[in-house]
Design a protein around this motif. Structure first.
Motif, PDB file in Angstrom:
ATOM      1  N   ALA A  40       0.847  -1.187   0.000  1.00 49.67           N
ATOM      2  CA  ALA A  40       0.000   0.000   0.000  1.00 49.67           C
ATOM      3  C   ALA A  40       0.884   1.238   0.000  1.00 49.67           C
ATOM      4  O   ALA A  40       2.050   1.178   0.406  1.00 49.67           O
ATOM      5  CB  ALA A  40      -0.900  -0.018   1.231  1.00 49.67           C
ATOM      6  N   PRO A  41       0.362   2.365  -0.450  1.00 52.70           N
ATOM      7  CA  PRO A  41       1.165   3.592  -0.489  1.00 52.70           C
ATOM      8  C   PRO A  41       1.766   3.919   0.874  1.00 52.70           C
ATOM      9  O   PRO A  41       1.061   3.917   1.894  1.00 52.70           O
ATOM     10  CB  PRO A  41       0.142   4.659  -0.913  1.00 52.70           C
ATOM     11  N   VAL A  64      -6.720 -11.434   6.200  1.00 48.51           N
ATOM     12  CA  VAL A  64      -7.407 -11.912   4.990  1.00 48.51           C
ATOM     13  C   VAL A  64      -8.019 -13.301   5.171  1.00 48.51           C
ATOM     14  O   VAL A  64      -8.692 -13.794   4.260  1.00 48.51           O
ATOM     15  CB  VAL A  64      -6.482 -11.905   3.760  1.00 48.51           C
ATOM     16  N   LYS A  65      -7.783 -13.929   6.306  1.00 49.44           N
ATOM     17  CA  LYS A  65      -8.329 -15.272   6.538  1.00 49.44           C
ATOM     18  C   LYS A  65      -9.843 -15.275   6.396  1.00 49.44           C
ATOM     19  O   LYS A  65     -10.528 -14.391   6.909  1.00 49.44           O
ATOM     20  CB  LYS A  65      -7.938 -15.765   7.930  1.00 49.44           C
ATOM     21  N   GLY A  66     -10.340 -16.270   5.692  1.00 51.87           N
ATOM     22  CA  GLY A  66     -11.777 -16.376   5.482  1.00 51.87           C
ATOM     23  C   GLY A  66     -12.302 -15.551   4.329  1.00 51.87           C
ATOM     24  O   GLY A  66     -13.463 -15.695   3.939  1.00 51.87           O
ATOM     25  N   PRO A  88     -11.668  -1.512   2.039  1.00 47.93           N
ATOM     26  CA  PRO A  88     -10.775  -0.423   1.588  1.00 47.93           C
ATOM     27  C   PRO A  88      -9.323  -0.645   1.991  1.00 47.93           C
ATOM     28  O   PRO A  88      -8.408  -0.261   1.237  1.00 47.93           O
ATOM     29  CB  PRO A  88     -11.372   0.809   2.276  1.00 47.93           C
ATOM     30  N   GLU A  89      -9.097  -1.270   3.128  1.00 45.55           N
ATOM     31  CA  GLU A  89      -7.716  -1.510   3.572  1.00 45.55           C
ATOM     32  C   GLU A  89      -7.002  -2.584   2.765  1.00 45.55           C
ATOM     33  O   GLU A  89      -5.798  -2.809   2.949  1.00 45.55           O
ATOM     34  CB  GLU A  89      -7.672  -1.876   5.065  1.00 45.55           C
ATOM     35  N   ASP A  90      -7.694  -3.239   1.851  1.00 45.04           N
ATOM     36  CA  ASP A  90      -7.051  -4.182   0.936  1.00 45.04           C
ATOM     37  C   ASP A  90      -6.453  -3.464  -0.271  1.00 45.04           C
ATOM     38  O   ASP A  90      -5.771  -4.093  -1.094  1.00 45.04           O
ATOM     39  CB  ASP A  90      -8.055  -5.223   0.434  1.00 45.04           C
ATOM     40  N   THR A  91      -6.698  -2.182  -0.390  1.00 47.49           N
ATOM     41  CA  THR A  91      -6.167  -1.409  -1.503  1.00 47.49           C
ATOM     42  C   THR A  91      -4.638  -1.422  -1.489  1.00 47.49           C
ATOM     43  O   THR A  91      -4.012  -1.068  -0.489  1.00 47.49           O
ATOM     44  CB  THR A  91      -6.668   0.041  -1.440  1.00 47.49           C
ATOM     45  N   ALA A  92      -4.051  -1.844  -2.596  1.00 50.87           N
ATOM     46  CA  ALA A  92      -2.594  -1.979  -2.692  1.00 50.87           C
ATOM     47  C   ALA A  92      -2.240  -2.471  -4.092  1.00 50.87           C
ATOM     48  O   ALA A  92      -3.115  -2.871  -4.864  1.00 50.87           O
ATOM     49  CB  ALA A  92      -2.074  -2.966  -1.652  1.00 50.87           C
ATOM     50  N   VAL A  93      -0.955  -2.460  -4.385  1.00 52.63           N
ATOM     51  CA  VAL A  93      -0.442  -3.176  -5.551  1.00 52.63           C
ATOM     52  C   VAL A  93      -0.109  -4.584  -5.077  1.00 52.63           C
ATOM     53  O   VAL A  93       0.583  -4.764  -4.071  1.00 52.63           O
ATOM     54  CB  VAL A  93       0.799  -2.491  -6.143  1.00 52.63           C
ATOM     55  N   TYR A  94      -0.603  -5.565  -5.807  1.00 55.36           N
ATOM     56  CA  TYR A  94      -0.416  -6.962  -5.440  1.00 55.36           C
ATOM     57  C   TYR A  94       0.621  -7.606  -6.358  1.00 55.36           C
ATOM     58  O   TYR A  94       0.593  -7.422  -7.587  1.00 55.36           O
ATOM     59  CB  TYR A  94      -1.731  -7.718  -5.522  1.00 55.36           C
ATOM     60  N   TYR A  95       1.513  -8.371  -5.740  1.00 52.50           N
ATOM     61  CA  TYR A  95       2.595  -9.039  -6.448  1.00 52.50           C
ATOM     62  C   TYR A  95       2.596 -10.526  -6.108  1.00 52.50           C
ATOM     63  O   TYR A  95       2.177 -10.915  -5.026  1.00 52.50           O
ATOM     64  CB  TYR A  95       3.947  -8.480  -6.005  1.00 52.50           C
ATOM     65  N   CYS A  96       3.117 -11.326  -7.027  1.00 51.29           N
ATOM     66  CA  CYS A  96       3.396 -12.719  -6.683  1.00 51.29           C
ATOM     67  C   CYS A  96       4.900 -12.955  -6.801  1.00 51.29           C
ATOM     68  O   CYS A  96       5.614 -12.207  -7.490  1.00 51.29           O
ATOM     69  CB  CYS A  96       2.621 -13.692  -7.568  1.00 51.29           C
ATOM     70  N   VAL A 123     -10.079  -0.640  -3.614  1.00 54.96           N
ATOM     71  CA  VAL A 123     -11.394  -0.919  -3.042  1.00 54.96           C
ATOM     72  C   VAL A 123     -11.951   0.403  -2.526  1.00 54.96           C
ATOM     73  O   VAL A 123     -11.453   0.958  -1.550  1.00 54.96           O
ATOM     74  CB  VAL A 123     -11.300  -1.953  -1.907  1.00 54.96           C
ATOM     75  N   SER A 124     -12.979   0.869  -3.196  1.00 49.80           N
ATOM     76  CA  SER A 124     -13.519   2.183  -2.870  1.00 49.80           C
ATOM     77  C   SER A 124     -14.940   2.292  -3.376  1.00 49.80           C
ATOM     78  O   SER A 124     -15.300   1.727  -4.412  1.00 49.80           O
ATOM     79  CB  SER A 124     -12.660   3.278  -3.492  1.00 49.80           C
TER      80      SER A 124
END
Length: 125
Positions: A40-41, A64-66, A88-96, A123-124
């Motif tokens: 996240a930023p 994030v469980k569940g 909203p707190e899941d907002t981020a750049v996701y990487y693998c 998420v907004s």
């Protein structure tokens, strides 16, 4: 050369769902634990979920469980992250990324690499 290409991000309302995909190349994924991470930023990149290579054991951070589910397809060299009930707190750049065999220390990213460009999840309302 090992590469990861993430896709599936986007803008979603709170409570919505997204399915992220990661295509891996340059490695035989069968022998690697595969992890999803987010940044996240203004924050450190953190591990979110990981799946072991040997037994497919899944790992999730408490936040994030569940809600999130990780899966892998070794034949296709892909790993996915199904994200439900997004906040909203899941907002981020996701990487693998990957490391050999087991997911130890995935939360701190220790031993994982290299890193792709990531995919933005917002998420907004």
């Amino acid at each position: 050369q090992v590469q990861f290409v993430e896709s599936g991000g986007g803008l979603v309302q709170p409570g919505g769902s997204l399915r992220l995909s990661c295509a891996a190349s340059g490695l035989d994924m069968e022998y690697y634990a595969m992890g999803w991470f987010r940044q996240a930023p203004g924050k450190e990149r953190e591990g979110v979920s990981c799946i072991d290579s040997v037994d497919g054991r899944e790992h999730y951070v408490d936040s994030v469980k569940g809600r999130f589910t990780i899966s892998r397809d070794n034949a296709k060299n892909t790993v996915t992250l199904q994200m439900n009930s997004l906040k909203p707190e899941d907002t981020a750049v996701y990487y693998c990324s990957a490391k050999e065999y087991y997911c130890s220390d995935y939360v701190t990213r220790k031993g994982f690499g290299p890193w792709g460009q990531g995919t933005q999840v917002t998420v907004s309302s």
